[in-house]
Design a protein around this motif. Structure first.
Motif, PDB file in Angstrom:
ATOM      1  N   GLN A 106      -3.661   5.795   0.425  1.00 43.35           N
ATOM      2  CA  GLN A 106      -3.195   4.525   0.980  1.00 43.35           C
ATOM      3  C   GLN A 106      -4.366   3.632   1.384  1.00 43.35           C
ATOM      4  O   GLN A 106      -4.290   2.404   1.293  1.00 43.35           O
ATOM      5  CB  GLN A 106      -2.271   4.777   2.172  1.00 43.35           C
ATOM      6  N   ALA A 134       0.663   3.908  -3.041  1.00 43.58           N
ATOM      7  CA  ALA A 134       0.051   5.193  -2.702  1.00 43.58           C
ATOM      8  C   ALA A 134       1.002   6.370  -2.838  1.00 43.58           C
ATOM      9  O   ALA A 134       0.588   7.451  -3.249  1.00 43.58           O
ATOM     10  CB  ALA A 134      -0.509   5.148  -1.281  1.00 43.58           C
ATOM     11  N   SER A 184       0.834  -1.208   0.000  1.00 47.25           N
ATOM     12  CA  SER A 184       0.000   0.000   0.000  1.00 47.25           C
ATOM     13  C   SER A 184       0.865   1.252   0.000  1.00 47.25           C
ATOM     14  O   SER A 184       0.513   2.258  -0.636  1.00 47.25           O
ATOM     15  CB  SER A 184      -0.952   0.001   1.205  1.00 47.25           C
ATOM     16  N   GLN A 185       1.989   1.213   0.685  1.00 45.53           N
ATOM     17  CA  GLN A 185       2.914   2.346   0.675  1.00 45.53           C
ATOM     18  C   GLN A 185       3.515   2.537  -0.715  1.00 45.53           C
ATOM     19  O   GLN A 185       3.620   3.658  -1.218  1.00 45.53           O
ATOM     20  CB  GLN A 185       4.032   2.110   1.695  1.00 45.53           C
TER      21      GLN A 185
END
Length: 370
Positions: free
Chosen positions: A304, A45, A41-42
Motif C-alpha cells: 500500500q 494494493a 491505494s487500497q
C-alpha cells in the motif's frame, strides 16, 4: 522473497477457509472507505490482487467513512446492514465497538502471522486500540502551504502557530469542519502545554478557550469535509495554507508537482483500519474474513505504501516499504513516522474523542453557525 510472501498469503487464506468452501462465501462485498488517493491505494494494493485470485467475486466501494458511525447506527436500527467491511479512524472504531455496532475479533485467529511467525497481535502491537479494530495504516493530519504565496521577507511557515498568525502570513486557511485536531492546535497556540491539552479540553472552560482561539482566524477559514478539498484549494491558489491528511499532500506535491510544501510541526498521528459490522450473515462474514487475511498481511500493507505515504500498521511491513509504484521515489522519507518529519508530533487521544465527540461536536457546530 516475493514468492514466499505470496505463498504465505495463499496458505493463510486456505487456513481461514477451513470449513467454509467458496460456495459458503458471498460473491460480492461492499467496502466502505474515504475516496481519493487513499481508497485508490487500497484498491491497487489488495482489492485488485484479491479479486484476481477470486474471479467469481466482485467488490464495490461506498465512500462514506466520514459518516460511518451515524450510518451504521441507522442500519442497525433498521435491521438492514448493507456494508460488509468499513474503514474507520481509531476513535470511531472504539465508539462502534462500545455501541455493539462493530464485531469483536480475535486478531490472532482472524489474521495472518508475520513471515517470521510473529503473531498478528504482536506484529500490530499497541495499534490494536480496540477489540473490534484491525489496523491498516498510520497517517497524520498536517498542513500544506503554497510556496509561491509566502510573503516577501518572511520565512516559510514551519510552526503550527503560524496558522494563527494572520499578520505574518495573511491569506485564507482551510480547516476541517469538525472539532478534532482544530481544538488541540488552538489550545497549543494559546499556551497550553502539550501534555495538558486533553485535561484542559475536557472542561467547558477549555472548550470555550479553544473556540476563542479559533475565533481569531474564523473569518479567514474555508471549512472542508472531504480530504480532497484542501489539496484542490491549494492547487487552485484559493488558500495560503490548509490542513489535510499527509497522503493527500504527498499527492499534490509529488504527483501533481504543485508549488506546495509540507509543514510537519504538530502533525497529529492517527490510525485507520477496518471494522466488521455486527449482524452480517454467515456467508458474508466468511467472505469478509477471507479477504481480511489477505488484505492485512505483511506484504499487502507494505504494498500500500507504493501508492500513498502512509506508514503500514504492521511492524513486519516497515522493512518492505520501497519506492512509489509510478514515480520511483523512495517512500520512507515521505512517511509521517520518518524521524525528520516526526520531530514534534501530537499524539491523538482516541479514548478522549470516543467519550467526548458527540458533546464537543454539538458545541463546535453551534460555534460555526454563529
Amino acid at each position: 522473497m516475493k514468492m514466499s510472501h505470496t505463498l504465505l498469503a495463499t496458505s493463510a487464506l486456505t487456513v481461514a477457509a477451513v470449513g467454509a468452501s467458496a460456495q459458503d462465501m458471498a460473491d460480492s462485498m461492499t467496502l466502505v472507505s474515504w475516496g481519493g488517493a487513499y481508497q485508490d491505494s487500497q484498491q491497487k494494493a489488495y482489492v485488485e490482487p484479491y479479486l484476481e485470485m477470486n474471479s467469481d467475486v466482485s467488490a464495490s466501494w461506498d465512500e462514506s467513512s466520514n459518516e460511518a458511525v451515524a450510518k451504521l447506527r441507522a442500519m442497525n436500527e433498521a435491521g438492514n446492514i448493507t456494508w460488509d467491511l468499513v474503514d474507520v479512524v481509531a476513535a470511531d472504531a472504539i465508539r462502534l465497538c462500545d455501541e455493539g455496532l462493530a464485531m469483536e475479533v480475535d486478531h490472532d485467529e482472524l489474521l495472518a502471522a508475520a513471515p517470521d511467525g510473529t503473531s498478528a497481535s504482536d506484529d500490530f502491537g499497541d495499534l490494536i486500540v480496540s477489540d473490534c479494530f484491525i489496523p491498516q495504516i498510520v497517517y497524520s493530519t498536517t498542513f500544506g502551504y503554497r510556496t509561491d504565496m509566502v510573503p516577501e521577507g518572511a520565512d516559510a511557515p514551519d510552526e503550527i502557530c503560524d496558522v494563527f498568525d494572520l499578520e505574518t502570513y495573511p491569506g485564507k486557511r482551510a480547516l476541517e469542519k469538525r472539532p478534532i485536531n482544530n481544538m488541540e492546535w488552538a489550545l497549543l497556540c494559546d499556551g497550553v502545554a502539550k501534555d495538558d491539552v486533553y485535561d484542559v479540553l475536557e472542561t467547558d472552560e477549555g472548550q470555550d478557550r479553544a473556540l476563542a482561539k479559533l475565533d481569531t482566524i474564523k473569518d479567514e477559514v474555508i471549512w472542508w469535509s472531504a480530504g480532497a478539498d484542501t489539496p484542490q484549494l491549494l492547487a487552485d491558489g484559493e488558500i495560503f495554507m490548509g490542513s489535510t491528511y499527509n497522503g493527500r499532500l504527498f499527492s499534490v506535491i509529488e504527483e501533481q508537482d504543485q508549488p506546495v510544501a509540507m509543514m510537519w510541526d504538530a502533525q497529529v498521528f492517527d490510525l485507520d483500519g477496518w471494522i466488521i459490522p455486527e449482524g452480517l450473515s454467515e456467508d458474508r462474514l466468511a467472505r469478509v474474513k477471507d479477504f481480511l487475511v489477505f488484505a492485512t498481511d505483511t506484504q499487502r500493507l507494505a504494498d500500500q505504501s507504493k501508492y500513498i505515504s502512509y506508514g503500514p500498521a504492521r511492524a513486519s511491513s516497515a522493512p518492505l516499504v520501497s519506492t512509489h509504484a509510478d514515480l520511483g521515489i523512495e517512500m520512507a522519507q515521505h512517511m509521517p513516522t520518518d524521524p525528520a518529519n516526526a520531530a514534534n508530533t501530537f499524539l491523538y487521544n482516541y479514548e478522549f474523542w470516543a467519550d467526548y465527540r458527540d458533546d464537543i461536536d454539538a458545541k463546535f457546530q453551534a460555534w460555526l453557525a454563529r
